[in-house]
Design an enzyme around this catalytic site. Sequence first.
Site, PDB file in Angstrom:
ATOM      1  N   SER A 141       0.854  -1.190   0.000  1.00 31.33           N
ATOM      2  CA  SER A 141       0.000   0.000   0.000  1.00 31.33           C
ATOM      3  C   SER A 141       0.885   1.234   0.000  1.00 31.33           C
ATOM      4  CB  SER A 141      -0.889  -0.005   1.252  1.00 31.33           C
ATOM      5  OG  SER A 141      -1.555   1.236   1.413  1.00 31.33           O
ATOM      6  N   TYR A 154      -1.777   0.385  10.616  1.00 29.96           N
ATOM      7  CA  TYR A 154      -1.727  -0.058   9.219  1.00 29.96           C
ATOM      8  C   TYR A 154      -0.406   0.366   8.590  1.00 29.96           C
ATOM      9  CZ  TYR A 154      -3.569  -1.068   4.528  1.00 29.96           C
ATOM     10  OH  TYR A 154      -3.785  -1.583   3.272  1.00 29.96           O
TER      11      TYR A 154
END
Length: 259
Positions: A141, A154
């Site tokens: 990501s 995250y």
Amino acid sequence: MSDSQRSALVTGATSGIGRATAKKLISDGWTVFAAGRRQQQLETLATECEQLPGRLVLVATDVTDNASIDALFSTVEAAGGVDTILNIAGGALGAESIADANIDDWQWMIETNVLGSLRIIQKFLPMLRAHGEGTILNLTSTAGVVAYEGGGGYNAAKFGQHALTGALRLEEAEHNIRVVEVLPGLVKTEEFASKRMRGDESKAANVYAGVSKPLTADDVADVCSYAVNLPHHINLDEIVMRPVKQAAQHKLIRDEGTL
């Protein structure tokens, strides 16, 4: 295994990007071992792929469980093996600040995104090395290269997966293993934001509010498929992809009146 008999393991195949990638590769004629935790969703995927030219093998798998991965490996090995691994299983949980973070959320994110990828890679590396032209694609990501407020857990997980991918590429080049990293920005899928916001659909909708064209799971699947379908000597090391409206991690254009 010839180019016409390409075979891949796709984790996270029950929803979102993993599901879309499995379908795309089957459309391209691959044999795909679709691994995911939810058997019902896997069976629905099988129904959707019935008319596609490739071959689908469903394998209920939890990437956080060693015994489950052992069983997955046995199934893949017995069916002829794979030359490509796509680690797509992952996700985010919670959007609290670090001061208010839930340790259990961080534990889940690290287990799923980082250690889940590690377990799969370690189990299948000997198979890919023996093949001679193996490929590993890790879906990370943009959160793995730029931190943001409310994203600490995250960020930590995806930064870790990003680092794992870079080290793996260096270590496995001598074994002719191609290591690809795809780093999407804002992707709108049916579950990602909802799960992150613990089922609060209002908060989940706010993630995408005003962004007329975020990336979709199919967009990312197209890129993943393109990367692994290229001739093996071509390695797309890191592919950062974002919607045009997301010029950077901190700059997202939200259009007034757009849901």
